[in-house]
Design an enzyme around this catalytic site. Structure first.
Site, mmCIF file in Angstrom:
data_model
loop_
_atom_site.group_PDB
_atom_site.id
_atom_site.type_symbol
_atom_site.label_atom_id
_atom_site.label_comp_id
_atom_site.label_asym_id
_atom_site.label_seq_id
_atom_site.Cartn_x
_atom_site.Cartn_y
_atom_site.Cartn_z
ATOM 1 N N LYS A 191 -84.788 -19.985 31.211
ATOM 2 C CA LYS A 191 -85.217 -21.025 30.301
ATOM 3 C C LYS A 191 -84.882 -22.331 30.948
ATOM 4 C CE LYS A 191 -83.724 -22.264 25.485
ATOM 5 N NZ LYS A 191 -82.909 -22.032 24.295
ATOM 6 N N SER A 232 -85.196 -21.226 20.124
ATOM 7 C CA SER A 232 -85.682 -21.812 20.753
ATOM 8 C C SER A 232 -86.127 -21.357 22.184
ATOM 9 C CB SER A 232 -84.877 -23.102 21.037
ATOM 10 O OG SER A 232 -83.920 -22.669 21.782
ATOM 11 N N SER A 277 -81.131 -18.824 19.092
ATOM 12 C CA SER A 277 -82.323 -18.985 19.874
ATOM 13 C C SER A 277 -82.499 -17.901 20.980
ATOM 14 C CB SER A 277 -81.925 -20.313 20.654
ATOM 15 O OG SER A 277 -82.504 -21.397 19.911
HETATM 16 N N1 GLN Z 1 -83.096 -22.610 15.620
HETATM 17 C C1 GLN Z 1 -81.731 -23.227 15.487
HETATM 18 C C2 GLN Z 1 -81.780 -24.607 15.681
HETATM 19 O O1 GLN Z 1 -82.958 -25.227 15.641
HETATM 20 C C3 GLN Z 1 -80.852 -22.444 16.743
HETATM 21 C C4 GLN Z 1 -81.410 -22.977 17.994
HETATM 22 C C5 GLN Z 1 -80.386 -22.500 19.165
HETATM 23 O O2 GLN Z 1 -79.984 -21.637 18.837
HETATM 24 N N2 GLN Z 1 -80.627 -23.207 20.180
HETATM 25 O O3 GLN Z 1 -80.757 -25.417 16.009
#
Ligand code: GLN
Length: 501
Positions: A79, A154, A178
């Site tokens: 990532k 994400s 994410s």
């Molecule tokens: N979707 C969640 C957010 O927008 C979690 C994101 C993540 O785990 N980095 O914060």
């Protein structure tokens, strides 16, 4: 396109040791596939120019020598919020334009020291804020099962890369879901480890008290292999603990379904859950009961407040962590400003996308004088309650099961206009981060539209091996078909994922 090689780490290591392929051939295959699918999937933000060289060097070194690890030569993607020396790290943000990393994240360098090969860096929501990759400054990733849908986020690029066979393994980060939510949307396994299991050094911080790095894989065994390799104490991250990673391997082999107590928080299977997901999970629960799994109904009374607590704590930490991006030390700097203050303002205004700005504003507000008691401190108190009620529940069960996400992969644009409905995508995953617990998503078949459905398993601290053992059984019982993209671009090879046609 033909790929004669392997899927799993074990098949790979066998093929490598029998000399059925060179590491250069393997690496070239995945890089070619990544390039030919870059338009359709857009999982990868940068390809590692040095990958072929490294593969060749390893081929030369291995000639006649026994490789140090089954992972030696194994290709993977990372990532793009994880630092790899001399490669760009963009966090899918304009603000890091032109930045090249000066160091390598500890988790990545541990994998590299075993001889893995980095193929490239994957797309994400800007600074890992989002659930669809639609917040990437470089355009979204598409779901390999249906290109009109999001891959989740994400870590959507990492999940899509494994699903589309661009890499057999990838790394993501998980602050509120994410890794697990995109794993569910793309039909692969994704693991968020116990907080403190894997060093965060070299992971660009979003919410430091919640962030963890974890793997995506097709097989539970491969996720385990990556976890063991990355885990352990690191002087560069004082929140890591020196648990023996090999414990996970032992738990993985020793856990069986017979007699396993499965905690079901009935309230979380109610309102707001898509019917298609509820039906799939009912089927899984029935199947597991045939294998001797015993259900225990549990109550997680404060879990419903998880989203509220998360969006106070995570944004507060993000507002402070993202202060460092001001145009002085890293990446992009707005040109032509009259003074320093203006330079800061213009850099941050042009460099950050809308969602990142929204988070910075929310967090700054929650931390501001007079509001700290009302928001931040209160959220910390509810977080403690959530953690305690999970620990209490684990006196009555070994593993908790919920859906990973309330819906299967949604369409592009469906939630971008409504941040709250986007935030609700993480309703099941967020509490594991708040409580610091290990959790994973494992695919358990597809719904009526042919979209993957993920089962979410949460365990007590340090129980990753047990969770993966349950995931392995679920994968065996509900084997996944291949994502649609494989029909047009060939399958990744090897037994369980279908043979080359
Ligand atoms: N979707 C969640 C957010 O927008 C979690 C994101 C993540 O785990 N980095 O914060």
């Amino acid at each position: 396109m033909k790929n004669p090689f392997f899927v799993s780490v074990a098949d790979f290591a066998r093929g490598r040791d029998e000399g059925r392929f060179t590491l250069e051939e393997v690496t070239a295959y995945f890089l070619d596939r990544t390039r030919s699918l870059s338009g359709e999937i857009h999982a990868c933000l940068s390809v590692n120019d040095n990958a072929i060289n490294r593969a060749r060097q390893l081929d030369n070194r291995l000639r006649g020598e026994k490789p140090p690890s089954p992972l030696t030569g194994y290709p993977l993607m990372i990532k793009d919020n994880l630092e790899v020396r001399d490669m760009p790290t963009t966090c899918a943000s304009r603000i890091l334009e032109g930045y090249r990393s000066l160091r390598t994240a500890t988790a990545v360098s541990r994998l590299l020291s075993l001889g893995t090969i980095i193929l490239g860096k994957t797309n994400l929501d800007e600074f890992a804020m989002g659930s669809s990759t639609e917040n990437s400054a470089f355009g979204p990733t598409r779901n390999p099962w249906d290109p009109s849908r999001v891959p989740g986020g994400s870590s959507g690029g990492s999940a899509a890369a494994v699903a589309a066979g661009l890499a057999p393994l990838s790394l993501g980060s998980d602050t509120g879901g994410s890794i697990r939510q995109p794993a569910a949307f793309c039909g692969v396994i994704g693991v968020k480890p116990t907080y403190g299991r894997i060093s965060r050094s070299g992971l660009v911080a979003f919410a430091s008290s919640l962030d963890q790095i974890g793997p995506f894989a097709v097989e539970a065994e491969d996720a385990l292999e990556a976890l063991v390799a990355m885990s352990g104490a690191d002087p560069l991250d004082m929140t890591t603990e020196g648990r023996d990673p090999e414990e996970m391997r032992r738990d993985f082999t020793q856990t069986s379904l017979s007699g396993l107590r499965l905690g079901i928080p009935a309230a979380l299977f109610g309102e707001g859950l898509d019917n298609s997901i509820r039906e799939r999970l009912a089927d899984v629960r029935k199947g597991l009961s045939f294998d001797g799994v015993r259900e225990e109904e549990i109550e997680l009374a404060h879990a419903a407040m998880g989203i509220n607590v998360y969006y106070v704590l995570a944004t507060s930490e993000a507002a402070s962590n993202l202060c460092r991006f001001d145009g002085v030390r890293y990446g992009f700097r707005a040109a032509g400003s009259a003074n320093l203050r203006e330079m800061y303002e213009e850099t941050r205004d042009k460099g950050f996308g809308l969602e990142v700005k929204r988070r910075i504003l929310l967090g700054t507000f929650a931390l501001s004088a007079g509001y700290q008691e009302a928001f931040y401190r209160k959220a910390r108190k509810v977080q403690a309650l959530i953690r305690q009620e999970f620990l209490d529940a684990f006196s009555r069960c070994d593993v908790i099961m919920t859906p990973t996400s309330p819906t299967p992969a949604f369409s592009f644009g469906e939630k971008t206009g409504d941040p709250l409905s986007m935030y609700l995508s993480d309703i099941y995953t967020i509490t594991a981060n708040l409580a610091g617990l290990p959790a994973l998503s494992v695919p358990a078949g597809v719904d009526a539209d042919g979209l993957p459905v993920g089962v979410h398993l949460i365990g007590p601290p340090w129980s990753e091996g047990r969770l993966l053992a349950v995931a392995r059984e679920i994968s065996r019982r509900w084997p996944m078909p291949l994502p649609r993209v494989h029909a047009t671009h060939g399958t990744i090879p090897g037994g369980k994922r279908g043979e080359e046609k």
